[in-house]
Structure formats: C-alpha cells, structure tokens
Design a protein around this motif. Sequence first.
Motif, mmCIF file in Angstrom:
data_model
loop_
_atom_site.group_PDB
_atom_site.id
_atom_site.type_symbol
_atom_site.label_atom_id
_atom_site.label_comp_id
_atom_site.label_asym_id
_atom_site.label_seq_id
_atom_site.Cartn_x
_atom_site.Cartn_y
_atom_site.Cartn_z
ATOM 1 N N ASP A 212 0.702 -1.252 0.052
ATOM 2 C CA ASP A 212 -0.154 -0.181 -0.044
ATOM 3 C C ASP A 212 0.923 1.082 0.104
ATOM 4 O OD1 ASP A 212 -2.108 -1.616 0.128
ATOM 5 O OD2 ASP A 212 -2.413 -1.634 2.305
ATOM 6 N N ARG A 214 1.257 4.842 1.048
ATOM 7 C CA ARG A 214 0.521 6.031 2.002
ATOM 8 C C ARG A 214 1.239 7.549 1.563
ATOM 9 N NH1 ARG A 214 1.186 4.953 8.060
ATOM 10 N NH2 ARG A 214 -0.194 3.456 7.730
ATOM 11 N N ARG A 224 4.057 0.788 2.467
ATOM 12 C CA ARG A 224 3.599 0.026 3.583
ATOM 13 C C ARG A 224 3.238 -1.538 3.214
ATOM 14 N NH1 ARG A 224 4.469 2.544 8.105
ATOM 15 N NH2 ARG A 224 3.252 1.342 9.245
#
Length: 233
Positions: A212, A214, A224
């Motif tokens: 992911d 961020r 992440r």
Amino acid sequence: MISTLVVDDDFRVSAIHAAYVGRVPGFEVAGQRTSVAGAVEAVRELRPDLLLLDVYLPDGSGLDVLRTLTADGSGSRPDALVITAARDLASVRAAMQLGATGYLVKPFGFAVLAERLDGYRELRERMAALADSAENGQAEVDALFSAVRPAALPAVPAKGHSAPTLSVVLAAVRSEPGDLSASQVAERTGVSRATAQRYLSYLVREGLVRLDLRYGTTGRPEHRYRSAARPSA
C-alpha cells in the motif's frame, strides 16, 4: 470478540498460549483448563467460540473433549484448533474427523498461532456474510475452505532469497494486524532495511504480501506492507 478457551496440561505452556491469544486483535481468553473433565465443564459454563486444544491431557485425550461435546447433542460445541506435540497419523486423522479447524505441532511461536487465528477469524467473517438460504458458487465455497489454510511460500525461492529469511519476514507481516514499513520489518526480524525491502518486494510479487502507498503532504509516498489475507484499511 472471539472467546477462546485454552486447554493444556502444562500450566506454563497454557499461560504462554493464553498470552498469545490476548495479543491477536478480535480474540479474548475465556479461561484455561488442564484436563478433559475441566475443559468439558468449562465449555458448558463459559460457551467459548474456540478451543485451543492439546491432545495429551492427564485424564485422557484432548480429542475426547470434542467427542463428548459432540455426543451430548446440544449443538453448542465450539470450534477447535488442536495444538499439540502429538505427530502420529492417528491423532491427526482423528482431529480431522472430529472437525478441527487446524492442527499445530508444538513448539511454535506467536506469529504462527496469530496467522492461524487470523484465518479462523476470516472464516467466521466470511460465513457471517453469506446468507444461510443463499446458494453459493464454487468460488465462495473455495474461499471458506481456504480461509484457515495460510498461503504457502514458494517451494524454491528465487535466486538470492533464503527460505528461512522469507519465512521470518512473512511471519512478521502476518502477525501485524495493520501494516508495516520496511524499517519496522527490519527491526522485528533483525535483518537490514535493504534486506527487508528486497524480501518484501519478492513476497509482493508472489502475492503473499500487499503493498500500500501512504501519501503525505510532501515527498514520495511511503511504502507499507500488510498480509495479503487482510483487506486494506
């Protein structure tokens, strides 16, 4: 919360496993018991959702707990994850026949148990989302059966990747209820950040870890990592 009863004849091991359960989000310890008789009584009194069930107990086999609760016809028998040093085929087969959701051979660490508990929680969530009266397709059925079976690492890792290090890195990600950065994975596993980053990238390519991004107010997005079995926040 998923109420869990820990059944083990060794007080120290029972305390360790209870502490593990308490660290997994969504689970709580209903109690600890050390015998077949004590476990049966506790199930009827406390009504736990899940048993962490040892096989070797002073007054019989832990599997007798499942047999007794099944035979009483009340329909309130909890699910069971067998956690034991018993490695014989007869015990494994009996656990399967009695409907155990999994079988963990001792000793094991927190990350392994957390992974199995996460799978069990996912199974409950999937089943709750499906209407009892609805006809489900093969994909839905396969998802239910695979929920409690963690995805396996590749049998032969890519060149330059160590199987033990892959296992450690993957366990670190799977034991975290949220997400982690490469630096956090490095701290938890004892490898360098560059090594953690390289292994995480490999696990992302294998579909075992999800990446992911961020985004902050300035600069490059932070990478992440979370278990592929968990949805993104």
